[in-house]
Design an enzyme around this catalytic site. Sequence first.
Site, PDB file in Angstrom:
ATOM      1  N   ARG A 191     -15.104   3.299   2.222  1.00  0.00           N
ATOM      2  CA  ARG A 191     -15.897   1.956   2.251  1.00  0.00           C
ATOM      3  C   ARG A 191     -16.136   1.031   3.574  1.00  0.00           C
ATOM      4  NH1 ARG A 191     -10.564   0.129   2.027  1.00  0.00           N
ATOM      5  NH2 ARG A 191      -9.978   1.419   0.305  1.00  0.00           N
ATOM      6  N   ASN A 194      -3.991 -11.401   3.360  1.00  0.00           N
ATOM      7  CA  ASN A 194      -4.277 -10.157   3.309  1.00  0.00           C
ATOM      8  C   ASN A 194      -5.393 -10.087   2.470  1.00  0.00           C
ATOM      9  OD1 ASN A 194      -5.328  -7.596   4.959  1.00  0.00           O
ATOM     10  ND2 ASN A 194      -4.586  -6.613   2.883  1.00  0.00           N
ATOM     11  N   GLU A 195      -6.563 -10.360   2.203  1.00  0.00           N
ATOM     12  CA  GLU A 195      -7.189  -9.391   1.070  1.00  0.00           C
ATOM     13  C   GLU A 195      -7.450 -10.718  -0.224  1.00  0.00           C
ATOM     14  OE1 GLU A 195      -7.819  -5.299   1.315  1.00  0.00           O
ATOM     15  OE2 GLU A 195      -8.188  -4.752   2.423  1.00  0.00           O
ATOM     16  N   THR A 238       0.683  -1.311  -0.152  1.00  0.00           N
ATOM     17  CA  THR A 238       0.180   0.013  -0.388  1.00  0.00           C
ATOM     18  C   THR A 238       1.070   1.529   0.224  1.00  0.00           C
ATOM     19  OG1 THR A 238      -1.865  -1.093   1.291  1.00  0.00           O
ATOM     20  CG2 THR A 238      -1.995   1.293   1.319  1.00  0.00           C
ATOM     21  N   TRP A 246       0.644  -9.578   4.361  1.00  0.00           N
ATOM     22  CA  TRP A 246       0.240  -9.373   3.334  1.00  0.00           C
ATOM     23  C   TRP A 246       1.289  -9.882   1.714  1.00  0.00           C
ATOM     24  CZ3 TRP A 246      -0.982  -6.576   7.001  1.00  0.00           C
ATOM     25  CH2 TRP A 246      -2.436  -5.859   7.560  1.00  0.00           C
ATOM     26  N   GLU A 270     -10.317  -5.587   9.682  1.00  0.00           N
ATOM     27  CA  GLU A 270      -9.309  -4.473   9.584  1.00  0.00           C
ATOM     28  C   GLU A 270     -11.039  -3.540   8.546  1.00  0.00           C
ATOM     29  OE1 GLU A 270      -6.441  -3.846   6.391  1.00  0.00           O
ATOM     30  OE2 GLU A 270      -7.285  -2.134   5.354  1.00  0.00           O
TER      31      GLU A 270
END
Length: 677
Positions: free
Chosen positions: A387, A189-190, A101, A143, A265
Amino acid sequence: MGTVPAGSRRAPGCGEGMFILCLALLLAPGAPAQYSVDDFGGLGRMFDGIGAISGGGATSRLLVNYPEPQRTEILDYLFKPNFGASLHIFKVEIGGDAQTTDGTEPSHMHYPDDQNYFRGYEWWLMKEAKKRNPAIKLIGLPWAFPGWIGYGKNWPYDFPDVTAYYVVSWIIGAKQYHNLDIDYIGIWNERAYDIKYIKVLRHTLDRLGLTNVGIIAADGDWGIAHDVLIDPYLNEAVQVIGAHYPGTHAAQDAIQTGKTLWASEDYSTYNDEVGGGCWARILNQNYVNGNMTSTISWNMVASYYEQLPFGLEGLMTAKEPWSGNYVVSTPIWITAHTTQFTQPGWYYLRTVGHLDKGGSYVALTDRLGNLTVIIETMSHNNSICIRPPLPEYNVSAQNATFYLQGSFQNLQELQVWYSNLDINNTKPVTFKKLTPVKVQNGSFTLQLGVNEVYTVTTLLTGQKGSFPDPPKSKPFPLKYKDDFSVRNPPFSEAPYFADQSGVFEYFTNTSDPGDHVFTFRQVLTQRPITWASDANQAISVIGNYQWSNITVTCDIYIETVETGGVFVAARVDQGGSPTDRAKGIFFWVFADGTYKVTGDLIGEIVLCKGLAGVRARSWHTLTLHVDGTNASGLLNGSPLWKEVVTGGPLHGWAAIGTSSFEFTQFDNFMIEAKDPE
């Protein structure tokens, strides 16, 4: 006397004969709505705590370089109990050498035969958190992963035993080298989860005696809940189902599992009053609407260059270690409304819910007689999170009466803490202690405005901690240099450099007893298993994004014969996940003896090129000078190219980097910039 359900408009004591009179009183203008706070019928779910994330990625990068006492002050605002945010949970990225990120975080195992449990700053941060709050819960989550785990593929699951070994080694290293007990571990992660891998991870943890480490899955949406319902072995392996940015609602499958549910998160919103409103709303409504017993903020502290993605989206801001300035932002005090008056292991009451005219309330107890009620009346426009999209709704001023029943019916007085986050206020109020409220006839009434937060509690321990004002904000120094001559560096990275692809570390060059014993080295030799669309080049940025006219000088040492390459750069306009699209002025030299000047990191916009005579395994000095629309370059102090028209970004960071994932050393880095103002 029967209990009053949450939101009921029937007052206690209204018998059948008086019902019409009571109803008339309740419906009169300004009559308060009535809400029960009651544990007589049992309790709700156990509260697991409020937390925040460092990483995902490099969100705490600049914090480590703060001077004292400011660095200690920032840490106190985050972790010290009954002082600031007083976090219950601290979640960190397990560095995977890739962009996640706002930068890359280094892995503890760059290569299969490499283990180093002192890289980066997450170990240090976890110890600082534990120093202030020994009870804080620690979570690790990958991540990204170093490339060797994928055996040439951008995928960590083909060899689940290898991935489990890698992750569990991080847990063991935390204990062995830092005496840190990790409480929970995540999957990826995600990104996609793999059922076989989760089972292998659980088996590996248990086999090594780490039965107390819980698995959180899958840090994305609620999709894994369906698999948990139909697979008893997966159900046994997973302790917590964690979803990201759930919009305060859990999927029905997730609720049906009966498992602990977390917003593992959430938030990720600019930390002004609207961000504070977002945080206040979801801290309550994640439980009211979704049965989620923990909410974890990304990110904890916005300690990265502001122009990187999601600038200022931490609970507070600490982005200027060179000045010592930091900002204790509104979300810190919204966190305190919950964290300073609860603890993990408390229980939500069943009597929680929405207020009649908008907003919500939750009530929690330690089952020892203590009670905390948190009330929020955030309007739509004052609480929009990044979001998901927030449907329209209305909130208006209201009076609310809370009836204390069950074990709370004999309480006489409650402490009150208050915030007003209305964006129309010139001076928002945050975490102000008000006069205690008297409980009369088993109830108390509050006049609730819009965009307010109240904590009403039996606890006397709240505190709005403070320090003398930090130094004033100022830009990055116009002149800066670093010779990397640190014999025992406290951290693996040099101050202010923010790796955006690759990993740059302090290095002791034992083969050079001369001027380059201590250097700065890019250490990745293989593309990692990525989380973002990482560049194929390594790059670390530094300085003031507004710099335009600048001279960047650095000694470089290419270690890869024939194919190696290195650059210095100015006006770099991109970092974070879109680093591969970065434009600027890049001055490259290569081990084959050529040079190139490009307007982009990937080298497609070629401004000039030629022969330089550089070879690997010898030191050279590169100097890039940019002024207005022209740039020039020097090699070892002599002009190599000049007056190249830039035509790219007008400003940006300085940077160093390599043409691929390869060993390269840097030394005697220096910047001289003109004031952009």
